[in-house]
Design a protein around this motif. Structure first.
Motif, PDB file in Angstrom:
ATOM      1  N   SER A  77       0.569   7.245  14.080  1.00  0.00           N
ATOM      2  CA  SER A  77      -0.076   6.275  13.429  1.00  0.00           C
ATOM      3  C   SER A  77       0.844   6.160  11.865  1.00  0.00           C
ATOM      4  N   THR A  78       0.401   5.109  11.168  1.00  0.00           N
ATOM      5  CA  THR A  78       1.143   4.976   9.893  1.00  0.00           C
ATOM      6  C   THR A  78       0.547   6.008   8.934  1.00  0.00           C
TER       7      THR A  78
ATOM      8  N   ALA B  64      -7.852   0.027  10.580  1.00  0.00           N
ATOM      9  CA  ALA B  64      -7.720   0.394  11.972  1.00  0.00           C
ATOM     10  C   ALA B  64      -6.073   0.458  12.228  1.00  0.00           C
ATOM     11  N   PHE B  65      -5.371  -0.484  11.578  1.00  0.00           N
ATOM     12  CA  PHE B  65      -3.822  -0.443  11.805  1.00  0.00           C
ATOM     13  C   PHE B  65      -3.055   0.703  11.235  1.00  0.00           C
TER      14      PHE B  65
ATOM     15  N   SER C 274      -0.173   9.235   9.665  1.00  0.00           N
ATOM     16  CA  SER C 274       0.514  10.331  10.209  1.00  0.00           C
ATOM     17  C   SER C 274       2.222  10.292   9.514  1.00  0.00           C
ATOM     18  N   LYS C 275       2.683   9.215   9.536  1.00  0.00           N
ATOM     19  CA  LYS C 275       3.965   8.960   8.968  1.00  0.00           C
ATOM     20  C   LYS C 275       3.855   9.332   7.658  1.00  0.00           C
ATOM     21  N   TRP C 276       2.923   8.774   6.706  1.00  0.00           N
ATOM     22  CA  TRP C 276       3.035   9.134   5.517  1.00  0.00           C
ATOM     23  C   TRP C 276       2.947  10.729   5.009  1.00  0.00           C
ATOM     24  N   PHE C 277       1.908  11.295   6.169  1.00  0.00           N
ATOM     25  CA  PHE C 277       1.726  12.709   5.884  1.00  0.00           C
ATOM     26  C   PHE C 277       3.124  13.536   6.255  1.00  0.00           C
TER      27      PHE C 277
ATOM     28  N   ILE D  56       0.733  -1.123   0.011  1.00  0.00           N
ATOM     29  CA  ILE D  56      -0.063  -0.088   0.146  1.00  0.00           C
ATOM     30  C   ILE D  56       0.919   1.131  -0.072  1.00  0.00           C
ATOM     31  N   LYS D  57       1.989   1.303   0.773  1.00  0.00           N
ATOM     32  CA  LYS D  57       2.846   2.277   0.772  1.00  0.00           C
ATOM     33  C   LYS D  57       3.696   2.618  -0.227  1.00  0.00           C
TER      34      LYS D  57
END
Length: 512
Positions: A475-476, A467-468, A478-481, A442-443
């Motif tokens: 969160s994952t 949810a994950f 937030s890291k993407w942002f 997905i990333k």
């Protein structure tokens, strides 16, 4: 460059070597590993086979070990005489100082002229049992230390070829010749570069003591039996790979932690403080991101940066690695430049995969074709540089006309093979990729969409996956942002299967 060693104890002990946070080696020490590389056995010759110019030897394994004539060593006649005298108790001095040596055997001789059935022989494991084959052994013994390797029944002094300075080679040769005990040869290891004679002598005395202890065991020893075991895996890894670039050694077992500190006190007292005991709140491999790397690094397909990926296939005869550029396109570069960029990324990952999986034998890598001879040369040199730190003996051939690079790599133990696919959680038969691998996919897909300048992106996924990605801090999502300065809306969909997901554009259309 930061090197870290993470050690997880349990029913077996797992060792993960990290280079700048990336997993490059993974080792497992089983409690029943009775035939490790370096172990020395007092064994019995079962039978000689003139057609193979080899002998089968009983070392206590379910299948006989294989001993070729070329692995006997030139001084095997002296070794046989020594074993006979020590085993019967006639020789109590094990120093070899006054031991009369026999003549070297003929290089092109026949094994039946040297060995007889039921004869006692000291042999060393050079290749662990793999698949249907028993161990491969040698009677040319060597005992490895931190700085030097002791070779009984030899007078040679040789220096590691990885030490480039001629002056340093001459200095080490002079030092070692001044302390070398008669009847023993010495190989100086790469880590001895710059060391003083006192450090080399201390290592030498330790190896001579191990030789003496082994000889004492031989008197009235049961045949076959192990008379000298390789040191435990933690110590042997530290002995072989430890250097000044190590910044951390983390262990989750207090007793093992203390043993490692004691060993480091001997070989590098200033580095003892880098050994730390892991608190058990979070599993040690989870804490350091190793479980995630294991799930994404093993398996048939291995993803890399910029959308490229490797496909790794295994056969009985060889390993085949296919390099794929993925769906990436770069308008700023022509096809040749794109091919070179992907190939250089892949070369680094191939070098990592060989160490990580401990792949041996013949490996063929199918890189993306390049017409420019300079680019092919650049790729070849880059692959050699990436494999420079690989401790296994290897040879790399230049790219062929078809863009293939052939590698031979020493195989001394079974390949590390970790199952990464899991039972299908949707209740249907078959297996699927581990969910943690799905998150990585997905990333990667998200990065591609952001590069294509999609303004508003929505991700629809099963509620568990949603949810994950959204829970916890950070969160994952937030890291993407933080990485891409783009907020991704995540919508849980009850109708989706566990591993189903889709990206939608600003109009709600599925992005393909």
């Amino acid at each position: 460059m930061n090197n870290e060693l993470i050690i997880r104890s349990g029913s077996s002990t797992d060792f993960a070597l990290l280079k700048d946070g990336k997993l490059i080696e993974l080792h497992k020490e089983e409690d029943d590993s009775n035939f490790a590389v370096g172990d020395i056995f007092i064994a019995k010759i079962r039978k000689s086979v003139p057609g193979l110019n080899a002998a089968f030897v009983n070392v206590g394994y379910e299948k006989d070990a294989f001993l070729h004539y070329h692995d006997l060593g030139p001084q095997v006649s002296s070794l046989l005489k020594f074993i006979k005298r020590v085993s019967t108790g006639k020789l109590k001095n094990y120093s070899l100082k006054d031991f009369p040596f026999e003549n070297d055997i003929d290089k092109h001789g026949v094994i039946t002229n040297v060995l007889k059935s039921n004869q006692s022989l000291l042999v060393q494991i050079v290749k662990e049992p793999i698949s249907t084959k028993g161990p491969r052994i040698s009677s040319e013994l060597s005992i490895a230390g931190r700085y030097i390797v002791l070779v009984p029944f030899s007078n040679r002094v040789s220096i590691s070829q990885k030490i480039e300075s001629t002056e340093e080679k001459e200095r080490l040769k002079r030092l070692v010749k001044s302390i070398r005990p008669k009847g023993f040869g010495i190989i100086v290891r790469t880590v001895a570069e710059g060391k003083k004679v006192a450090e080399l002598d201390k290592d030498l005395q330790n190896l001579v003591d191990r030789w003496t202890a082994m000889c004492k065991k031989m008197y009235k020893a049961h045949h076959p039996s192990k008379v000298l075991g390789e040191m435990n895996r933690a110590s042997s890894i530290l002995r072989d790979v430890f250097n000044d670039t190590f910044t951390s050694i983390v262990v989750d077992d207090e007793e093992l932690c203390n043993r490692i500190k004691e060993y480091l006190q001997e070989i590098a007292p200033k580095k003892e403080s880098i050994v730390k005991l892991h608190s058990p709140k979070v599993p040690i491999f989870e804490k350091h991101g190793i479980e995630r790397q294991i799930k994404t690094s093993f398996g048939k397909t291995v993803s890399m940066s910029k959308g490229a990926y490797l496909v790794i296939e295994h056969t009985e005869a060889m390993h085949v690695i296919d390099v794929n550029s993925g769906n990436r396109s770069n308008k700023a570069k022509n096809q040749e430049d794109t091919a070179l960029e992907v190939n250089l990324i892949s070369a680094a990952e191939v070098a990592r995969q060989l160490r990580l999986r401990d792949m041996g034998g013949i490996i063929v890598v199918d890189f993306i074709d390049m017409n420019n001879a300079d680019n092919r040369r650049t790729l070849f040199n880059h692959l050699r540089e990436e494999m420079k730190d690989d401790r296994a003996k290897h040879k790399i051939l230049p790219p062929s006309k078809f863009g293939l690079i052939q590698i031979t790599r020493q195989r001394v133990r079974p390949e590390m093979n970790i199952k990464t696919r899991e039972e299908n959680p949707n209740g249907t038969s078959g297996e699927v990729e581990a969910p943690i691998v799905l998150v990585e996919k997905i990333k990667v897909e998200l990065e591609k969409l952001i590069k294509k300048e999609h303004k508003k992106i929505t991700l629809s996924a099963h509620p568990f996956i949603a949810a994950f990605l959204t829970k916890g801090f950070p969160s994952t999502r937030s890291k993407w942002f933080l990485d891409h300065k783009r907020w991704v809306k995540i919508v849980p969909r009850d109708a989706y299967t566990y591993l189903e997901y889709h990206f939608h554009d600003k109009d709600g259309e599925v992005i393909k």
